[in-house]
Every structure is written in C-alpha cells, then in structure tokens.
Design a protein around this motif. Structure first.
Motif, PDB file in Angstrom:
ATOM      1  N   THR A   1      15.072  70.506  44.130  1.00  0.00           N
ATOM      2  CA  THR A   1      15.036  71.052  45.479  1.00  0.00           C
ATOM      3  C   THR A   1      13.774  71.874  45.679  1.00  0.00           C
ATOM      4  N   GLY A   2      13.274  71.824  46.886  1.00  0.00           N
ATOM      5  CA  GLY A   2      12.092  72.579  47.264  1.00  0.00           C
ATOM      6  C   GLY A   2      12.127  72.840  48.754  1.00  0.00           C
ATOM      7  N   LEU A   3      10.992  73.197  49.324  1.00  0.00           N
ATOM      8  CA  LEU A   3      10.929  73.507  50.751  1.00  0.00           C
ATOM      9  C   LEU A   3      11.236  72.299  51.622  1.00  0.00           C
ATOM     10  N   ARG A   4      10.870  71.129  51.180  1.00  0.00           N
ATOM     11  CA  ARG A   4      11.038  69.938  51.998  1.00  0.00           C
ATOM     12  C   ARG A   4      12.376  69.244  51.800  1.00  0.00           C
ATOM     13  N   GLY A   5      13.286  69.817  51.088  1.00  0.00           N
ATOM     14  CA  GLY A   5      14.565  69.181  50.858  1.00  0.00           C
ATOM     15  C   GLY A   5      14.770  68.937  49.377  1.00  0.00           C
ATOM     16  N   GLY A   6      15.499  67.882  49.059  1.00  0.00           N
ATOM     17  CA  GLY A   6      15.796  67.638  47.665  1.00  0.00           C
ATOM     18  C   GLY A   6      15.853  66.163  47.334  1.00  0.00           C
ATOM     19  N   THR A   7      15.717  65.877  46.050  1.00  0.00           N
ATOM     20  CA  THR A   7      15.876  64.520  45.550  1.00  0.00           C
ATOM     21  C   THR A   7      16.866  64.554  44.390  1.00  0.00           C
ATOM     22  N   TRP A   8      17.422  63.401  44.090  1.00  0.00           N
ATOM     23  CA  TRP A   8      18.424  63.269  43.039  1.00  0.00           C
ATOM     24  C   TRP A   8      17.974  62.180  42.086  1.00  0.00           C
ATOM     25  N   SER A   9      18.262  62.355  40.825  1.00  0.00           N
ATOM     26  CA  SER A   9      17.967  61.321  39.847  1.00  0.00           C
ATOM     27  C   SER A   9      18.964  61.452  38.705  1.00  0.00           C
ATOM     28  N   GLY A  10      19.078  60.377  37.922  1.00  0.00           N
ATOM     29  CA  GLY A  10      19.981  60.459  36.793  1.00  0.00           C
ATOM     30  C   GLY A  10      20.110  59.157  36.049  1.00  0.00           C
ATOM     31  N   THR A  11      20.823  59.239  34.943  1.00  0.00           N
ATOM     32  CA  THR A  11      21.144  58.068  34.130  1.00  0.00           C
ATOM     33  C   THR A  11      22.590  58.178  33.661  1.00  0.00           C
ATOM     34  N   PHE A  12      23.175  57.032  33.434  1.00  0.00           N
ATOM     35  CA  PHE A  12      24.510  56.971  32.847  1.00  0.00           C
ATOM     36  C   PHE A  12      24.693  55.590  32.229  1.00  0.00           C
ATOM     37  N   ARG A  13      25.696  55.466  31.413  1.00  0.00           N
ATOM     38  CA  ARG A  13      26.016  54.185  30.779  1.00  0.00           C
ATOM     39  C   ARG A  13      27.290  53.636  31.421  1.00  0.00           C
ATOM     40  N   MET A  14      27.367  52.313  31.440  1.00  0.00           N
ATOM     41  CA  MET A  14      28.564  51.661  31.955  1.00  0.00           C
ATOM     42  C   MET A  14      28.680  50.273  31.326  1.00  0.00           C
ATOM     43  N   ALA A  15      29.808  49.633  31.539  1.00  0.00           N
ATOM     44  CA  ALA A  15      30.032  48.293  30.994  1.00  0.00           C
ATOM     45  C   ALA A  15      29.105  47.303  31.696  1.00  0.00           C
ATOM     46  N   ARG A  16      28.463  46.457  30.899  1.00  0.00           N
ATOM     47  CA  ARG A  16      27.504  45.498  31.452  1.00  0.00           C
ATOM     48  C   ARG A  16      28.174  44.546  32.449  1.00  0.00           C
ATOM     49  N   ALA A  17      29.407  44.169  32.196  1.00  0.00           N
ATOM     50  CA  ALA A  17      30.107  43.233  33.085  1.00  0.00           C
ATOM     51  C   ALA A  17      30.349  43.825  34.472  1.00  0.00           C
ATOM     52  N   ASP A  18      30.398  45.147  34.572  1.00  0.00           N
ATOM     53  CA  ASP A  18      30.684  45.802  35.857  1.00  0.00           C
ATOM     54  C   ASP A  18      29.421  46.121  36.670  1.00  0.00           C
ATOM     55  N   VAL A  19      28.248  45.945  36.091  1.00  0.00           N
ATOM     56  CA  VAL A  19      27.017  46.385  36.742  1.00  0.00           C
ATOM     57  C   VAL A  19      26.722  45.621  38.027  1.00  0.00           C
TER      58      VAL A  19
END
Length: 179
Positions: free
Chosen positions: A95-113
């Motif tokens: 977050t900063g003066l101009r708003g915010g951004t989101w990022s991330g990683t996670f694992r999941m089952a390959r068949a569900d991707v």
C-alpha cells in the motif's frame, strides 16, 4: 459664562453629530460570540489542513508499506475465492499513496488448476495462444490475464501464473496491477 450654565445633555461633541447629508448610521460592532465562532472555524480548518499535510508527508517519508496478509483476504479483495485445496499460502499487500496491490503464491492440486482458472470472474484477456477460456498453455505452465476483476477498484489487471510441481501439485502465483 453662558457656556458654563449649559445643560450637560446639550453638550455634544461635534464629531458625534450625524451629518444630515449622510444619514447612514455607523456599522454595528461584531459581537464577541461571532468573533469566537470565526476564530474556532479558522482554527479547525487550519488544524485539519496541517494534519492532512503531516499525514501525506509521513506517507511519502515511509514509502510503500508491504505487509503479509491472508491469501483468502487478498483473493476476496480481487473478487475471487481461494481454492479449497490451497496450501502453503504466502500473500502480501503493498500500500502507498496511490492505493494498493496484492500478490502471492500458494500450492494446489494440479487437476483443479484449469477449472479454477477458467471460473475466475473478470474479463479474461485476449493473449496470443489463449484457449477460449483465456488460459494460455506454455511449456513451463499456465498463465491467465484477467482485466477488470470484480473486486477492488484499484486492480485494473491480475496476472496468474501456474507451474507444475511434482506429479500432482502446482504452484500458483498472482499479482495485481493498477495502471
């Protein structure tokens, strides 16, 4: 000595006499309450302005703030839901003066991707090599670009990348962009 015998009420300072040619009475003096009210309003306005300037200056001095957040919160802000099979989640908010951004990683089952990617709301970007659902298959995994996600108004675009991990797993990473 006739002046000494004059009634004191008849003695009027010539400056206090009204000019018959200008019958306008002198302007009324401001009341104390009005002066205090004006002083209060000026103080509140100037104090609020000083507080706002100090906040902007502090934000500029500190710069953007990165902090860890729950991936479910990051996804809901984008207008999406975290897959039920998600594990090893690591998401951040910047977050900063101009708003915010989101990022991330996670694992999941390959068949569900693939079904999860295709179900994400928003305008799936037209990218060279994209399937009708907007997902692009590459040698190193899947990608998806979603424009105008339904959540926060700050995110103009979300980019999702998926890399296979082992035989049945996948690592999903996402990042929002504010143009």
């Amino acid at each position: 000595m006739a002046a000494d015998r004059m009634d004191p009420a008849d003695r009027v300072d010539p400056a206090d006499r009204m000019d018959p040619a200008d019958p306008t009475p002198p302007p009324p003096s401001r009341s104390r309450a009005r002066k205090w009210l004006v002083a209060l309003v000026v103080t509140v306005v100037l104090g609020g302005l000083a507080y706002w300037v100090a906040g902007v200056r502090r934000a500029l001095d500190e710069g953007p703030q990165r902090r860890a957040v729950a991936c479910s919160k990051a996804m809901s802000t984008i207008g999406w839901e975290l897959p039920e099979s998600a594990s090893d989640q690591a998401c951040t908010s910047l977050t900063g003066l101009r708003g915010g951004t989101w990022s991330g990683t996670f694992r999941m089952a390959r068949a569900d991707v693939r079904p999860w990617l295709a179900s994400l709301p928003g305008k799936h970007g037209a990218v060279d090599g994209a399937a009708p659902d907007g997902v692009v298959e590459r040698e190193d995994g899947l990608t998806l670009r979603v424009e105008e996600p339904p959540g926060t108004p700050q995110a103009d675009e979300v980019r999702v990348r998926v890399h296979g991990e082992g035989r049945d797993g996948a690592v999903v990473s996402f990042e929002t962009f504010d143009f």
